[in-house]
Design a protein around this motif. Sequence first.
Motif, PDB file in Angstrom:
ATOM      1  N   ASN A   1      50.460  29.257  43.733  1.00 42.57           N
ATOM      2  CA  ASN A   1      51.594  29.773  44.340  1.00 42.57           C
ATOM      3  C   ASN A   1      52.214  30.631  44.445  1.00 42.57           C
ATOM      4  O   ASN A   1      53.018  31.039  45.483  1.00 42.57           O
ATOM      5  N   HIS A   2      51.800  31.078  42.954  1.00 36.53           N
ATOM      6  CA  HIS A   2      52.601  32.775  42.500  1.00 36.53           C
ATOM      7  C   HIS A   2      51.480  33.797  42.373  1.00 36.53           C
ATOM      8  O   HIS A   2      51.305  33.766  41.009  1.00 36.53           O
ATOM      9  N   PRO A   3      51.237  34.503  42.955  1.00 32.07           N
ATOM     10  CA  PRO A   3      49.882  35.358  42.605  1.00 32.07           C
ATOM     11  C   PRO A   3      50.695  36.630  41.841  1.00 32.07           C
ATOM     12  O   PRO A   3      49.410  36.785  40.392  1.00 32.07           O
ATOM     13  N   ARG A   4      51.363  36.683  41.584  1.00 32.78           N
ATOM     14  CA  ARG A   4      52.071  37.678  39.743  1.00 32.78           C
ATOM     15  C   ARG A   4      51.771  37.125  39.003  1.00 32.78           C
ATOM     16  O   ARG A   4      51.954  38.036  37.878  1.00 32.78           O
ATOM     17  N   PHE A   5      52.093  36.080  39.189  1.00 36.90           N
ATOM     18  CA  PHE A   5      52.143  35.295  37.879  1.00 36.90           C
ATOM     19  C   PHE A   5      50.281  35.413  37.575  1.00 36.90           C
ATOM     20  O   PHE A   5      50.377  35.171  36.171  1.00 36.90           O
ATOM     21  N   LEU A   6      49.545  34.649  38.267  1.00 40.98           N
ATOM     22  CA  LEU A   6      48.430  34.946  37.829  1.00 40.98           C
ATOM     23  C   LEU A   6      47.673  36.119  37.321  1.00 40.98           C
ATOM     24  O   LEU A   6      47.131  36.454  36.804  1.00 40.98           O
ATOM     25  N   MET A   7      48.143  36.880  37.943  1.00 45.20           N
ATOM     26  CA  MET A   7      48.184  38.523  38.320  1.00 45.20           C
ATOM     27  C   MET A   7      48.441  38.996  36.425  1.00 45.20           C
ATOM     28  O   MET A   7      48.249  39.240  35.144  1.00 45.20           O
ATOM     29  N   ALA A   8      50.022  38.302  36.310  1.00 45.73           N
ATOM     30  CA  ALA A   8      50.199  38.281  34.402  1.00 45.73           C
ATOM     31  C   ALA A   8      49.736  37.630  33.584  1.00 45.73           C
ATOM     32  O   ALA A   8      49.532  38.032  32.216  1.00 45.73           O
ATOM     33  N   VAL A   9      49.247  36.411  34.131  1.00 43.79           N
ATOM     34  CA  VAL A   9      48.441  35.468  32.965  1.00 43.79           C
ATOM     35  C   VAL A   9      47.237  36.404  32.427  1.00 43.79           C
ATOM     36  O   VAL A   9      46.417  35.925  31.716  1.00 43.79           O
TER      37      VAL A   9
ATOM     38  N   ALA B   1      49.003  44.951  49.504  1.00 38.79           N
ATOM     39  CA  ALA B   1      47.928  44.658  50.750  1.00 38.79           C
ATOM     40  C   ALA B   1      48.651  42.556  50.808  1.00 38.79           C
ATOM     41  O   ALA B   1      48.463  42.239  49.698  1.00 38.79           O
ATOM     42  N   VAL B   2      49.310  43.174  52.026  1.00 36.58           N
ATOM     43  CA  VAL B   2      49.027  41.637  52.890  1.00 36.58           C
ATOM     44  C   VAL B   2      48.225  40.350  52.416  1.00 36.58           C
ATOM     45  O   VAL B   2      48.636  39.987  52.389  1.00 36.58           O
ATOM     46  N   ASN B   3      47.208  40.756  52.834  1.00 35.41           N
ATOM     47  CA  ASN B   3      46.176  40.125  52.898  1.00 35.41           C
ATOM     48  C   ASN B   3      45.891  39.484  51.060  1.00 35.41           C
ATOM     49  O   ASN B   3      45.466  38.255  51.569  1.00 35.41           O
ATOM     50  N   LEU B   4      45.917  40.132  50.503  1.00 31.48           N
ATOM     51  CA  LEU B   4      45.914  39.301  48.983  1.00 31.48           C
ATOM     52  C   LEU B   4      47.049  38.573  48.810  1.00 31.48           C
ATOM     53  O   LEU B   4      46.694  37.797  48.015  1.00 31.48           O
ATOM     54  N   ARG B   5      48.124  38.109  49.506  1.00 27.24           N
ATOM     55  CA  ARG B   5      49.230  37.355  49.329  1.00 27.24           C
ATOM     56  C   ARG B   5      48.557  35.554  49.765  1.00 27.24           C
ATOM     57  O   ARG B   5      48.577  35.281  49.842  1.00 27.24           O
ATOM     58  N   ARG B   6      47.153  35.779  50.728  1.00 28.58           N
ATOM     59  CA  ARG B   6      46.996  34.356  51.540  1.00 28.58           C
ATOM     60  C   ARG B   6      45.946  33.902  49.913  1.00 28.58           C
ATOM     61  O   ARG B   6      45.666  34.404  48.771  1.00 28.58           O
ATOM     62  N   SER B   7      45.685  32.177  50.153  1.00 27.14           N
ATOM     63  CA  SER B   7      45.559  31.672  48.481  1.00 27.14           C
ATOM     64  C   SER B   7      43.659  31.996  48.703  1.00 27.14           C
ATOM     65  O   SER B   7      43.426  32.494  47.644  1.00 27.14           O
ATOM     66  N   GLN B   8      43.143  32.042  49.802  1.00 27.51           N
ATOM     67  CA  GLN B   8      41.902  32.754  49.597  1.00 27.51           C
ATOM     68  C   GLN B   8      41.311  33.867  48.885  1.00 27.51           C
ATOM     69  O   GLN B   8      40.030  34.090  48.142  1.00 27.51           O
ATOM     70  N   SER B   9      42.392  34.717  48.479  1.00 26.35           N
ATOM     71  CA  SER B   9      42.432  36.057  48.040  1.00 26.35           C
ATOM     72  C   SER B   9      43.486  36.545  46.269  1.00 26.35           C
ATOM     73  O   SER B   9      43.219  37.184  46.352  1.00 26.35           O
ATOM     74  N   LEU B  10      43.446  34.719  46.345  1.00 24.49           N
ATOM     75  CA  LEU B  10      44.559  35.281  45.171  1.00 24.49           C
ATOM     76  C   LEU B  10      43.632  35.322  43.649  1.00 24.49           C
ATOM     77  O   LEU B  10      43.912  35.900  42.890  1.00 24.49           O
ATOM     78  N   ALA B  11      42.463  35.442  43.899  1.00 23.82           N
ATOM     79  CA  ALA B  11      41.699  35.263  42.827  1.00 23.82           C
ATOM     80  C   ALA B  11      41.066  37.317  42.335  1.00 23.82           C
ATOM     81  O   ALA B  11      41.159  37.911  41.336  1.00 23.82           O
ATOM     82  N   TRP B  12      41.755  38.310  43.528  1.00 23.14           N
ATOM     83  CA  TRP B  12      42.284  39.463  42.885  1.00 23.14           C
ATOM     84  C   TRP B  12      43.076  39.690  42.030  1.00 23.14           C
ATOM     85  O   TRP B  12      42.744  41.401  41.698  1.00 23.14           O
ATOM     86  N   TRP B  13      43.957  39.200  42.518  1.00 21.12           N
ATOM     87  CA  TRP B  13      45.174  39.218  41.367  1.00 21.12           C
ATOM     88  C   TRP B  13      44.584  39.256  40.442  1.00 21.12           C
ATOM     89  O   TRP B  13      45.511  39.766  39.412  1.00 21.12           O
ATOM     90  N   GLY B  14      43.983  38.515  39.868  1.00 19.02           N
ATOM     91  CA  GLY B  14      43.576  38.135  38.520  1.00 19.02           C
ATOM     92  C   GLY B  14      42.720  39.571  37.985  1.00 19.02           C
ATOM     93  O   GLY B  14      42.766  40.047  37.042  1.00 19.02           O
ATOM     94  N   PHE B  15      41.891  39.703  39.055  1.00 16.83           N
ATOM     95  CA  PHE B  15      41.074  41.152  39.470  1.00 16.83           C
ATOM     96  C   PHE B  15      42.151  41.899  38.418  1.00 16.83           C
ATOM     97  O   PHE B  15      41.907  43.386  37.529  1.00 16.83           O
ATOM     98  N   ILE B  16      43.257  42.458  39.344  1.00 18.85           N
ATOM     99  CA  ILE B  16      44.224  44.137  38.900  1.00 18.85           C
ATOM    100  C   ILE B  16      44.917  43.041  37.431  1.00 18.85           C
ATOM    101  O   ILE B  16      45.117  44.661  37.846  1.00 18.85           O
ATOM    102  N   GLY B  17      45.205  42.140  37.203  1.00 17.67           N
ATOM    103  CA  GLY B  17      45.567  41.764  35.830  1.00 17.67           C
ATOM    104  C   GLY B  17      44.809  42.545  34.839  1.00 17.67           C
ATOM    105  O   GLY B  17      45.005  43.141  34.121  1.00 17.67           O
ATOM    106  N   ALA B  18      43.895  42.236  34.995  1.00 15.36           N
ATOM    107  CA  ALA B  18      43.017  42.527  33.917  1.00 15.36           C
ATOM    108  C   ALA B  18      42.471  43.816  33.240  1.00 15.36           C
ATOM    109  O   ALA B  18      42.546  45.000  33.069  1.00 15.36           O
ATOM    110  N   VAL B  19      42.251  44.462  34.953  1.00 19.67           N
ATOM    111  CA  VAL B  19      42.050  45.811  35.140  1.00 19.67           C
ATOM    112  C   VAL B  19      43.626  46.663  34.519  1.00 19.67           C
ATOM    113  O   VAL B  19      43.149  47.596  33.229  1.00 19.67           O
ATOM    114  N   GLY B  20      44.704  46.610  35.211  1.00 16.80           N
ATOM    115  CA  GLY B  20      45.675  46.728  34.151  1.00 16.80           C
ATOM    116  C   GLY B  20      46.114  47.174  33.502  1.00 16.80           C
ATOM    117  O   GLY B  20      46.739  47.298  33.012  1.00 16.80           O
ATOM    118  N   SER B  21      45.397  45.590  32.713  1.00 16.91           N
ATOM    119  CA  SER B  21      45.790  45.234  30.972  1.00 16.91           C
ATOM    120  C   SER B  21      45.546  46.369  30.429  1.00 16.91           C
ATOM    121  O   SER B  21      45.756  46.318  29.248  1.00 16.91           O
TER     122      SER B  21
END
Length: 244
Positions: free
Chosen positions: A27-35, A209-229
Amino acid sequence: MNTLSALIPASSLAPPLRPGLDGALLNHPRFLMAVAGFLVSIPVFVQAPLVRLYPWVSLGLTPLLWGLAAWLIRSKRGPAWGDLLFGFSCCWLAGSVYWGWLRWEPLWHLPIEAFAVPLVAWLLWRRQLKIGGLFYLGSLLGTAITDLYFYLIDVIPHWRSVMRVEAAPDLVMGIFQDAVIQVQTFNGQFWAMLLVLILVGLTLAPFFAVNLRRSQSLAWWGFIGAVGSTLLVDGVFWVFVVVQ
């Protein structure tokens, strides 16, 4: 492959939003990115000393991580966490193998880290374990960018030298200081700035990217979080070297 497919429940194909353990992630894509960023950066500082002193212990933790991931995936309230943990366990296994026994040869680093790419590609093709798969690929991309930088500024010989004398701290710091001199050259600073801009761009992309806020695209937030770290890990490493 068929056996693995049978173990993965259909619910892992595109996990819907749900309450409970998964709610915070889904429900919180930024949290997924942080984790995801946390899982790439912070455990490194635990695994690094562990794998040097007790490589078999580090390697032996992998089945436990896989077991926990499988249990969470099959549970009703935490499959997304299990999905993410699957990707993390692949990174952990690669790190244990390389830094435990093969760290003396930098050419082996990226191939070992990329060992799970065929499996992850197959799972993503089947739309399974997308969060963990993209997390693993994001971590791998960050690793590849860091290694590319080392090759571009020609510090690979320093890498090999450090591994040969790692038991002598004074010699290691001398080699590190020589590597820092390479970083401070125009070539070192140019490539550092360019690669940092790429990492920053990838990290900030989901916020625009508005599309990344959709539930089916949430996995990309994990991808971005891993890259950014990767920025955090590399930054802490170089600050340590310069301070020393």
